[in-house]
Design a protein around this motif. Structure first.
Motif, PDB file in Angstrom:
ATOM      1  N   GLU A   1     -33.850  72.437  14.186  1.00 12.74           N
ATOM      2  CA  GLU A   1     -33.518  73.688  13.493  1.00 12.74           C
ATOM      3  C   GLU A   1     -32.328  74.380  14.152  1.00 12.74           C
ATOM      4  O   GLU A   1     -31.420  74.868  13.486  1.00 12.74           O
ATOM      5  CB  GLU A   1     -34.734  74.616  13.468  1.00 12.74           C
TER       6      GLU A   1
ATOM      7  N   LEU B   1     -26.639  74.706   8.309  1.00 11.03           N
ATOM      8  CA  LEU B   1     -27.139  74.341   6.983  1.00 11.03           C
ATOM      9  C   LEU B   1     -27.650  75.582   6.263  1.00 11.03           C
ATOM     10  O   LEU B   1     -28.148  76.514   6.901  1.00 11.03           O
ATOM     11  CB  LEU B   1     -28.302  73.358   7.093  1.00 11.03           C
TER      12      LEU B   1
ATOM     13  N   ARG C   1     -32.094  74.256   2.641  1.00 12.55           N
ATOM     14  CA  ARG C   1     -31.894  72.847   3.020  1.00 12.55           C
ATOM     15  C   ARG C   1     -32.429  72.584   4.418  1.00 12.55           C
ATOM     16  O   ARG C   1     -33.016  71.541   4.679  1.00 12.55           O
ATOM     17  CB  ARG C   1     -30.401  72.491   2.924  1.00 12.55           C
ATOM     18  N   ARG C   2     -32.242  73.537   5.324  1.00  5.83           N
ATOM     19  CA  ARG C   2     -32.749  73.391   6.693  1.00  5.83           C
ATOM     20  C   ARG C   2     -34.276  73.325   6.689  1.00  5.83           C
ATOM     21  O   ARG C   2     -34.870  72.486   7.361  1.00  5.83           O
ATOM     22  CB  ARG C   2     -32.252  74.553   7.553  1.00  5.83           C
ATOM     23  N   GLN C   3     -34.929  74.176   5.893  1.00  6.79           N
ATOM     24  CA  GLN C   3     -36.396  74.166   5.820  1.00  6.79           C
ATOM     25  C   GLN C   3     -36.904  72.872   5.189  1.00  6.79           C
ATOM     26  O   GLN C   3     -37.929  72.336   5.595  1.00  6.79           O
ATOM     27  CB  GLN C   3     -36.901  75.386   5.042  1.00  6.79           C
TER      28      GLN C   3
ATOM     29  N   ALA D   1     -30.330  77.872   4.531  1.00  7.58           N
ATOM     30  CA  ALA D   1     -31.727  78.032   4.976  1.00  7.58           C
ATOM     31  C   ALA D   1     -32.686  77.134   4.196  1.00  7.58           C
ATOM     32  O   ALA D   1     -33.579  76.518   4.794  1.00  7.58           O
ATOM     33  CB  ALA D   1     -32.151  79.488   4.863  1.00  7.58           C
TER      34      ALA D   1
ATOM     35  N   LEU E   1     -25.734  67.823   8.095  1.00  2.65           N
ATOM     36  CA  LEU E   1     -24.538  68.633   7.870  1.00  2.65           C
ATOM     37  C   LEU E   1     -23.469  67.840   7.128  1.00  2.65           C
ATOM     38  O   LEU E   1     -22.805  68.358   6.225  1.00  2.65           O
ATOM     39  CB  LEU E   1     -23.988  69.150   9.203  1.00  2.65           C
TER      40      LEU E   1
ATOM     41  N   ALA F   1     -29.167  72.430  13.411  1.00  2.00           N
ATOM     42  CA  ALA F   1     -28.806  72.457  11.997  1.00  2.00           C
ATOM     43  C   ALA F   1     -28.644  73.885  11.478  1.00  2.00           C
ATOM     44  O   ALA F   1     -28.752  74.123  10.281  1.00  2.00           O
ATOM     45  CB  ALA F   1     -29.862  71.720  11.180  1.00  2.00           C
ATOM     46  N   SER F   2     -28.355  74.818  12.352  1.00  2.00           N
ATOM     47  CA  SER F   2     -28.272  76.228  11.943  1.00  2.00           C
ATOM     48  C   SER F   2     -27.160  76.483  10.923  1.00  2.00           C
ATOM     49  O   SER F   2     -27.203  77.474  10.195  1.00  2.00           O
ATOM     50  CB  SER F   2     -28.084  77.128  13.169  1.00  2.00           C
TER      51      SER F   2
ATOM     52  N   ALA G   1     -29.211  66.506  12.770  1.00  2.00           N
ATOM     53  CA  ALA G   1     -28.509  67.680  12.249  1.00  2.00           C
ATOM     54  C   ALA G   1     -27.107  67.315  11.789  1.00  2.00           C
ATOM     55  O   ALA G   1     -26.654  67.775  10.727  1.00  2.00           O
ATOM     56  CB  ALA G   1     -28.461  68.772  13.316  1.00  2.00           C
TER      57      ALA G   1
ATOM     58  N   LEU H   1     -35.376  69.968   5.388  1.00  2.00           N
ATOM     59  CA  LEU H   1     -35.196  68.952   6.428  1.00  2.00           C
ATOM     60  C   LEU H   1     -36.350  69.001   7.431  1.00  2.00           C
ATOM     61  O   LEU H   1     -36.940  67.978   7.777  1.00  2.00           O
ATOM     62  CB  LEU H   1     -33.862  69.161   7.146  1.00  2.00           C
ATOM     63  N   LEU H   2     -36.700  70.205   7.882  1.00  2.00           N
ATOM     64  CA  LEU H   2     -37.787  70.353   8.850  1.00  2.00           C
ATOM     65  C   LEU H   2     -39.122  69.920   8.253  1.00  2.00           C
ATOM     66  O   LEU H   2     -39.934  69.277   8.933  1.00  2.00           O
ATOM     67  CB  LEU H   2     -37.859  71.802   9.347  1.00  2.00           C
TER      68      LEU H   2
END
Length: 196
Positions: A16, A22, A26-28, A24, A68, A19-20, A64, A30-31
């Motif tokens: 996270e 990205l 898309r980041r969530q 929000a 990205l 990948a900051s 990440a 991914l996680l």
């Protein structure tokens, strides 16, 4: 140095953090995908150590950077988190291409039993397997399973069938149809588990 009681949370936090850049959502996503993969892998392989499972996923920075790059951050030339240079943009093959190449390799052999059918079928299967293995759309375990189910197992079964039945070189319909069903099923599974 203090060690954490929850390596999974630490791993996901590192992804996270890296990948900051990205968006929000898309980041969530991914996680959530990573957490689900870890959970499924732990259930499928209870004997595997958690550190081994996390190592198979890869370095959080690499994950990440890939996310990205896929999101287009590398195209803008913006530096990656941590001041590293942006990841080079690689040409991507649509995930449907290797799956179609692998599945269509068998009909080439079935329909064109004389040359060049087996040659084209073999080339299609090999190129499809290579594209599958080099794709960013599947994990290493999924790639290995996919190659075994779509390329190796059909070849072994057909060769075994031909040797045990003293075939004259003509394709036999039943084993070919069974292998086509297996390859198609594996391709559908790979399509469903691919990364977006």
């Amino acid at each position: 140095m203090k060690t954490s009681a929850d390596p999974v949370r630490d791993y996901l936090s590192a992804v996270e953090r890296e990948a900051s850049a990205l968006p929000a959502d898309r980041r969530q996503e991914l996680l959530a995908d990573l957490a689900e993969h870890i959970e499924v892998t732990r259930a499928e392989r209870p004997e595997a150590e958690l550190g081994e499972i996390l190592a198979e996923l890869g370095d959080p920075r690499a994950i990440a950077a890939t996310a990205l790059a896929e999101a287009g951050a590398a195209v803008t030339g913006a530096p990656a988190p941590g001041g590293a240079a942006p990841a080079p943009r690689r040409g991507k093959v649509h995930p449907l291409v290797p799956l179609l190449m692998i599945v269509l390799s068998l009909p080439f052999v079935m329909i064109l039993s004389e040359q060049p059918g087996p040659l084209f079928g073999g080339l299609f299967r090999i190129v499809g397997a290579v594209l599958l293995c080099t794709s960013v759309h599947w994990t290493a375990v999924q790639k290995t399973t996919g190659v075994l189910l779509t390329a190796v197992l059909p070849s072994v079964v057909i060769a075994t069938w031909n040797l045990s039945n003293d075939a004259s070189g003509d394709p036999v319909l039943l084993p070919n149809l069974v292998m086509l069903a297996l390859m198609s099923g594996a391709a559908v599974w790979l399509w469903k588990v691919r990364r977006a």
